[in-house]
Design an enzyme around this catalytic site. Structure first.
Site, short mmCIF file in Angstrom:
data_model
loop_
_atom_site.label_atom_id
_atom_site.label_comp_id
_atom_site.label_asym_id
_atom_site.label_seq_id
_atom_site.Cartn_x
_atom_site.Cartn_y
_atom_site.Cartn_z
N GLU A 220 5.61 1.12 -1.69
CA GLU A 220 5.78 -0.05 -0.83
C GLU A 220 5.66 -1.31 -1.69
OE1 GLU A 220 6.71 -0.11 2.24
OE2 GLU A 220 6.23 1.86 3.05
N VAL A 221 6.77 -2.01 -1.81
CA VAL A 221 6.83 -3.26 -2.56
C VAL A 221 6.88 -4.41 -1.56
CG1 VAL A 221 8.28 -4.62 -4.13
CG2 VAL A 221 7.97 -2.18 -4.53
#
Length: 305
Positions: free
Chosen positions: A272-273
Site C-alpha cells: 500500500e503506497v
C-alpha cells in the site's frame, strides 16, 4: 461517518438502475493502450505477454494480459506479482511493468515469474476502484465471482497448475478512499462505512492467518530506503487494523476473497503506497513498488527454496 452519496437513497441498496447511473457517470481519463499495452512489446526476450481474457464491456479495448517466461523451467519455483486489481491505484500497475521491463530478467534463471500488471483495465482508464458493474474486484476472488476481472485472473492462475511460493499484490491507499470510494460503497450496499485516517506512507497487509513477519520486515527494510513508512494513527492502527510490526497490518486474505488469497503461497503480502503524500511523487511510488517486489522475490528465494 460517511456522507450522502449522489446516487441512490439512504438506507436502500442500489438496484441495477442505480448501478447503471453510476456507470454512466464514469469517463475515460487515460488509456490502457498507451500506458500498459504499448509497453509489452519491450519486455526482455526471456519473457512474453499472453492474453488470458478480455473485459466484456469492450473486448477489443480491454484485453487481459499476463507476462510469463518464454521457457519456464519446471525445476525453478514460481512467484506471482499482481497489479491494478483496483484500477485507480496507478503505481501498482506501473510498478509491475517497471519491474518486468527493467528488473525481471535478472531473476529469470532463478524463478518463474508470473506477472499480471493490470487486472482491471477499465478501472485503470476511468480511475476507479470498481469494475464497470460496480463490483470491487478485490473482494471477489471466488469461482462464482460477479467481478469479471477477479474471476478471469483467478481462472488463469489456477489453469497454470503451478503453486507459487510467493505472491505480492500491489496497491495504493489514496485520499479518494475517504472522499469517493467508501461513501460509494456505503450508498451501494446501504451499510454505513466508517472513514479512517489515511496513512501517510508505505505499509503492508500480511495474511493474518500466516503473516510470515520476517518476510514483511524484509520488504519494509528495503522500501524504507526509497520512501517513508506509515506510522500508526492515534489509536495505534493503520486503516482500522492493529499493527503487527512497523508498517505492517494483517487481513484474512482468503476469508475476504482478496487477490492475495487466491493461491496457497507461503509468502504473501499486499503493498500500500500513499501517492497523495506531500513527501512523495509518482516516480517515488513506482520505485517503492519495485523495491517491494525485489525484496519479496529475494526473501522467498533465500528462505522458500
Amino acid at each position: 461517518m460517511t456522507t450522502h452519496y449522489p446516487i441512490g437513497r439512504p438506507g436502500i441498496p442500489w438496484s441495477d438502475d442505480e448501478k447503471k447511473q453510476w456507470f454512466e457517470m464514469q469517463s475515460i481519463k487515460r488509456t490502457y493502450q498507451d500506458e500498459v499495452l504499448h509497453k509489452l512489446p519491450f519486455l526482455p526476450s526471456v519473457f512474453k505477454s499472453e492474453q488470458y481474457g478480455a473485459l466484456p464491456i469492450d473486448t477489443e479495448r480491454y484485453p487481459l494480459m499476463a507476462i510469463t517466461p518464454v521457457n519456464p523451467d519446471p525445476a525453478l519455483p514460481y512467484m506471482l506479482i499482481t497489479g491494478g486489481v483496483h484500477g485507480y491505484e496507478t503505481s501498482g500497475v506501473q510498478g509491475a511493468l517497471d519491474f518486468a521491463l527493467n528488473h525481471a530478467q535478472a531473476y529469470s534463471h532463478l524463478v518463474n515469474l508470473i506477472i499480471l500488471p493490470c487486472i482491471s483495465p477499465w478501472g485503470y482508464e476511468t480511475i476507479n476502484r470498481w469494475g464497470a458493474n460496480a463490483v470491487d474486484p478485490n473482494r471477489s476472488f471466488t469461482a462464482e465471482s460477479d467481478s469479471f476481472e477477479a474471476k478471469a485472473a483467478l481462472q488463469y492462475v489456477k489453469a497454470l497448475s503451478v503453486e507459487p511460493i510467493m505472491h505480492i499484490d500491489l496497491h495504493e491507499t489514496t485520499d479518494t478512499d475517504n472522499s469517493e470510494f467508501r461513501p460509494a460503497l456505503s450508498a451501494r450496499d446501504a451499510v454505513e462505512q466508517a472513514v479512517w485516517q489515511i496513512p501517510d506512507g508505505f505499509y503492508l497487509v500480511a495474511d493474518s492467518q500466516a503473516p510470515e513477519i520476517d518476510f514483511q520486515k524484509a520488504i519494509i527494510k528495503a522500501v524504507e530506503q526509497v520512501t517513508h513508512i506509515a506510522d500508526a494513527d492515534d489509536k495505534g492502527n493503520i486503516i482500522g487494523a492493529p499493527i503487527l510490526y512497523q508498517g505492517v497490518i494483517g487481513y484474512d486474505k482468503k476469508a475476504l476473497n482478496l487477490c492475495a488469497g487466491m493461491t496457497n503461497a507461503r509468502f504473501v503480502t499486499t503493498t500500500e503506497v500513499y501517492p497523495d503524500s506531500p513527501r512523495t511523487d509518482a516516480k517515488n511510488c513506482i520505485d517503492a513498488q519495485v523495491a517491494a517486489i525485489k525484496a519479496a522475490v529475494d526473501f522467498a528465494l533465500e528462505r522458500g527454496v
